[in-house]
Design a protein around this motif. Structure first.
Motif, PDB file in Angstrom:
ATOM      1  N   SER A  79       0.810  -1.222   0.000  1.00  0.00           N
ATOM      2  CA  SER A  79       0.000   0.000   0.000  1.00  0.00           C
ATOM      3  C   SER A  79       0.840   1.267   0.000  1.00  0.00           C
ATOM      4  CB  SER A  79      -0.951  -0.011   1.195  1.00  0.00           C
ATOM      5  OG  SER A  79      -0.227  -0.243   2.375  1.00  0.00           O
ATOM      6  N   VAL A  80       2.116   1.180   0.392  1.00  0.00           N
ATOM      7  CA  VAL A  80       2.932   2.389   0.463  1.00  0.00           C
ATOM      8  C   VAL A  80       4.099   2.369  -0.521  1.00  0.00           C
ATOM      9  CG1 VAL A  80       2.368   2.946   2.836  1.00  0.00           C
ATOM     10  CG2 VAL A  80       4.182   1.326   2.367  1.00  0.00           C
ATOM     11  N   LEU A  81       4.120   1.411  -1.433  1.00  0.00           N
ATOM     12  CA  LEU A  81       5.278   1.271  -2.314  1.00  0.00           C
ATOM     13  C   LEU A  81       5.014   1.819  -3.716  1.00  0.00           C
ATOM     14  CD1 LEU A  81       6.444  -2.346  -1.425  1.00  0.00           C
ATOM     15  CD2 LEU A  81       7.073  -0.206  -0.354  1.00  0.00           C
ATOM     16  N   THR A  82       6.087   2.210  -4.401  1.00  0.00           N
ATOM     17  CA  THR A  82       5.950   2.577  -5.810  1.00  0.00           C
ATOM     18  C   THR A  82       5.835   1.289  -6.620  1.00  0.00           C
ATOM     19  OG1 THR A  82       8.309   2.418  -6.246  1.00  0.00           O
ATOM     20  CG2 THR A  82       7.508   4.548  -5.494  1.00  0.00           C
ATOM     21  N   PRO A  83       5.300   1.368  -7.832  1.00  0.00           N
ATOM     22  CA  PRO A  83       5.180   0.150  -8.653  1.00  0.00           C
ATOM     23  C   PRO A  83       6.517  -0.578  -8.813  1.00  0.00           C
ATOM     24  CG  PRO A  83       3.946   1.922  -9.648  1.00  0.00           C
ATOM     25  CD  PRO A  83       4.672   2.519  -8.490  1.00  0.00           C
TER      26      PRO A  83
END
Lengths: 519, 307
Positions: free
Chosen positions: A169-173
């Motif tokens: 939920s808090v990561l970049t692709p």
């Protein structure tokens, strides 16, 4: 391996009740060795309670938990770790002011020397191709790096079952891609993974099996690779999903909300300074701002809503009127409403009733106060309207904001601002923690509001959401805004690169301003 | 200035610094675990009266000090029960503990007011301790050496031991520590009890060594200085030692100024110096932005585990 168990994890009729609610009702499912198994469900479906029981934070009221085909009683997390269960929490259990090494040492039960620990960390990092400096202080790390601490902490214990609670939920692709590689390598080595998420395309990409929970019960099992995102979503919410209806050929009006070279210093030690932010939103337009958490989104929202004012009024203009030097109340007078990210304590006063909370932000636009005296019938009527239109689950306008669940309160706050039909609406994470059905309703309300001629700014970490409702979008990274992209023409990969801070060219904002003025 | 004056200055500074150093070391551990106990003054007074009473009855100072620790620890555990088990407000409960300590010590010490005890205890051979110059190094109560030893122990504990790491973790993020599987409330109880014991020793140093007699409110607000000292030292034991001696010097300034016939400023002003210094130091520290980041992140926040 010959003596591998049949199931790494098996649940038989696990039930857990809290006062007033049954969180898990006779839940049964099994996870095979080396399997990546998804646990799907809306917020409040009972996923978190379930994994807390597997990890020993809570104990079931009835039912059995089997690890490697053996019935086990798991009294606490330490015991769970001893049985080979590791967990990576959604909200990291990290200590900001301590080093990576100290954080990892705290997660281990044995007292081993720091030199020995450092060697073992290096081994694990090498084995899974991760990078992490053990001597950095956590507060200086990015969210992706913080998550890596949690993962390394879990991997050091050689888990046979790893529980991941909403890890992406808090990561970049790009960070998500890296995480998935790690997880696949782990699964090859025989470690099972219980993967909790409500991001369906990720589950399709990663998982081999899925168990779907709704209202604390198992409502289905499926192979995510054979299902569509839509069919799984419908299983999750138990109803058919409405898509956002957006009129493709909409015409935008004149520039309504113009932000020019907004620059503010960051507050405190962890604040992000805003650097030369410019964008224009026209009447009828929805403008999205993507970005990984902690890149200046909060600061930007405060600057736009008026909680933090600029020295020059020209930095923020509404219908040609400079409002940059105004606080929140005068900005609300001219029609700028805002919804901050944190709903309890910032978007609403938890101990106030819903009606009082409505008066706090809607008093001027809805004429609730005459000569300083509150007209409670108007306030009550308005509150009831919001509750009805946004199907807020509550006992009535006199219940306190704090008594509502997070998703319900979010619906209420969004409704309270949208129904004032503001000229400009600035919202942060509009559907954070809201279930899919309600999220669709909120998205539709935003689109409808824009069609009525309002300008809307949506700050969100959820790319799917931005791509679904926005007309134009930009990415915020380290307090700077990328150039504006047309949502129809931009790919997730491009946005992902921008979120990771690849742009970095000082001319991006200038280009963007030109692009906007060229329209 | 001759040797005798210098020796007497050094010895009074040590005397003034030792009790606040002890109490502040205890409070440092308490605050590192995320608890703010404003009841230091109260616990010191309870320690002071207990130490005095027990020593005057038994005649054995060791038993007096031991009982002072026990009594102050009991008061601290009462604070712990209210704030940790019942989740009451730490600030209000701490203030109440101070008021309670003042009242209880006055009541218990009623029969001892004005009495004195005569104890002499030294860790070193009498010859060394009485030598005109070596007195500066060897001529103190064992409690003084204990305070140095504890400064070292607290620093070592926080930096080098696993238990110290867990204590800091609990103060830094109680929620995280709980989810990893540490007992937040248990760790905090232990820290609060330690804080009480140290305040107790600090308090009885006044009634048994420094004066040595009992009077109402004998500690005269030094508990508050100990609290300020923890902030002044930015929660670091080494700086705590330094700060305690700095404050000790300020506190005894009045005494020596009077003895030297210094009359430029009213003696009342000199007497108020340590308290003024406390306020100035706290104001200066809060101006410095980075100081806030050094405080344990969970300081004074109640923790309730959800089950």
């Amino acid at each position: 391996m010959t003596n591998e168990p049949v199931n790494r994890l098996e649940l038989r009729g696990v039930t857990k009740a809290f006062p007033g609610v049954i969180a898990n009702d006779t839940v049964s499912f099994a996870v095979k060795p080396g399997e990546i198994h998804a646990l799907l469900g809306e917020n409040g479906a009972g996923k978190s309670t379930l994994v807390k029981m597997i990890y020993g934070i809570m104990q079931p009221d009835s039912g059995e938990i089997l690890l490697n085909d053996q019935v086990q009683y798991i009294p606490n997390p330490k015991a769970a770790r001893g049985m080979g269960v590791g967990m990576v929490f959604q909200h990291f259990s990290l200590f900001e002011a301590m080093t990576v090494l100290e954080n990892i040492a705290l997660g281990l039960d044995d007292n081993i020397s720091h030199a020995e620990l450092e060697r073992r960390i290096a081994d694990v990092l090498h084995e899974y191709g991760l990078s992490l400096d053990p001597h950095r202080i956590v507060s200086t790390l990015s969210v992706g790096e913080r998550q890596r601490i949690e993962i390394v902490r879990a991997l050091l214990l050689n888990p046979r079952l790893l529980i991941m609670d909403e890890p992406t939920s808090v990561l970049t692709p790009q960070e998500v891609g890296q995480l998935f590689e790690t997880l696949r390598a782990l699964s090859k080595s025989g470690c099972s993974i219980l993967y909790i998420s409500h991001k369906l395309h990720e589950i399709q990409e990663l998982c081999e099996a899925a168990t779907i929970l709704r209202g604390g019960k198992v409502v289905g099992e499926c192979d995510p690779k054979k299902e569509s995102s839509r069919s799984m979503a419908e299983m999750m919410i138990g109803a058919s999903l409405k898509s956002v209806e957006k009129d493709g050929g909409r015409k935008f009006g004149d520039a309504k909300f113009v932000v020019t070279s907004l620059t503010l210093p960051g507050e405190g030690d962890f604040g992000v300074p805003l650097n030369d932010i410019s964008f224009t939103v026209r009447a009828g337009e929805i403008f999205g701002i993507a970005g990984v958490a902690g890149n200046g989104q909060n600061e930007l929202l405060l600057a736009l809503s008026g909680e933090v004012t600029s020295d020059t009024g020209d930095a923020v203009m509404l219908d040609g009127e400079p409002i940059g030097a105004h606080g929140t109340t005068p900005r609300r007078f001219v029609g700028l409403c805002a919804v901050p990210e944190e709903r309890n304590g910032h978007g609403a006063v938890p101990d106030f009733t819903l009606c009082d909370n409505a008066i706090l932000t809607a008093r001027n636009r809805k004429n609730m106060v005459n000569y300083g005296v509150i007209n409670s019938s108007i306030a009550m009527g308005y509150t009831e309207d919001v509750i009805e239109k946004f199907s807020v689950k509550t006992t009535g306008p006199t219940s306190t904001a704090g008594s509502l669940s997070g998703g319900n309160l979010q619906k209420y706050i969004m409704g309270r601002e949208i129904m004032q039909t503001p000229e400009v609406l600035v919202v942060s994470q509009p559907t954070w923690g809201v279930d899919a059905g309600a999220a669709a309703a909120i998205h539709q309300a935003l689109v409808d509001l824009a069609e009525g001629g309002s300008a809307i700014v949506v700050i969100s970490q959820d790319l799917d959401e931005l791509l679904a409702i926005c007309d134009h979008m930009a990415v915020i990274n380290e307090g700077r805004l990328s150039k504006t992209h047309n949502v129809g023409e931009v790919s997730i990969d491009e946005i992902g690169l921008l979120m990771g801070g690849v742009h970095g060219d000082p001319f991006a904002t200038a280009e963007m301003t030109e692009a906007v003025h060229a329209h | 200035m001759n040797d005798a004056i210098i020796i007497s200055i050094v010895m009074t500074v040590v005397g003034a610094a030792t009790p606040i150093l002890l109490a502040a070391l205890g409070e440092l551990i308490v605050e590192k675990s995320g608890v703010l106990n404003l009841g230091v003054e109260g616990m010191m007074l309870i320690g002071a009266v207990t130490g005095f009473a027990v020593t005057s009855v038994t005649g054995v100072p060791m038993i007096g000090v031991f009982c002072a620790m026990i009594a102050a620890t009991c008061a601290a555990l009462l604070f712990g029960y209210l704030t940790l088990t019942l989740s009451s407000n730490q600030v209000a409960t701490g203030l109440a503990l101070t008021i309670f300590g003042i009242g209880l010590s006055s009541l218990a010490g009623e029969g001892y007011v004005g009495k004195t005890i005569d104890i002499y205890a030294s860790v070193f051979p009498a010859g060394l301790a009485e030598h005109s110059f070596f007195r500066v190094i060897f001529g103190y109560s064992p409690i003084v050496y204990f305070s140095f030893f504890m400064t070292f122990m607290v620093a070592w504990f926080l930096k080098r031991t696993r238990a110290g790491l867990i204590l800091r973790a609990v103060g830094e993020s109680a929620g995280s520590a709980h989810s990893i599987g540490y007992s937040v409330v248990g760790v905090r109880y232990a820290a609060v009890a330690f804080g009480g014991a140290m305040a107790g020793v600090g308090g009885c140093y006044y009634s048994m060594v420094l004066t040595p007699m009992w009077a109402e409110e004998l500690t005269a607000g030094r508990g508050w200085i100990a609290l300020a000292l923890v902030v002044f030292a930015a929660w670091r034991p080494g700086r705590l030692l330094l700060g305690a001696y700095l404050f000790g010097a300020v506190m005894t300034f009045e005494l020596h100024a009077k003895a030297a016939g210094f009359s430029l400023v009213a003696p009342e002003f000199l007497a108020a110096m340590p308290y003024i210094a406390t306020i100035v130091v706290l104001a200066l520290i809060s101006l410095r932005k980075s100081a806030g980041a050094k405080a344990p992140a969970c300081l004074a926040q109640p923790f309730k585990a959800s089950t």
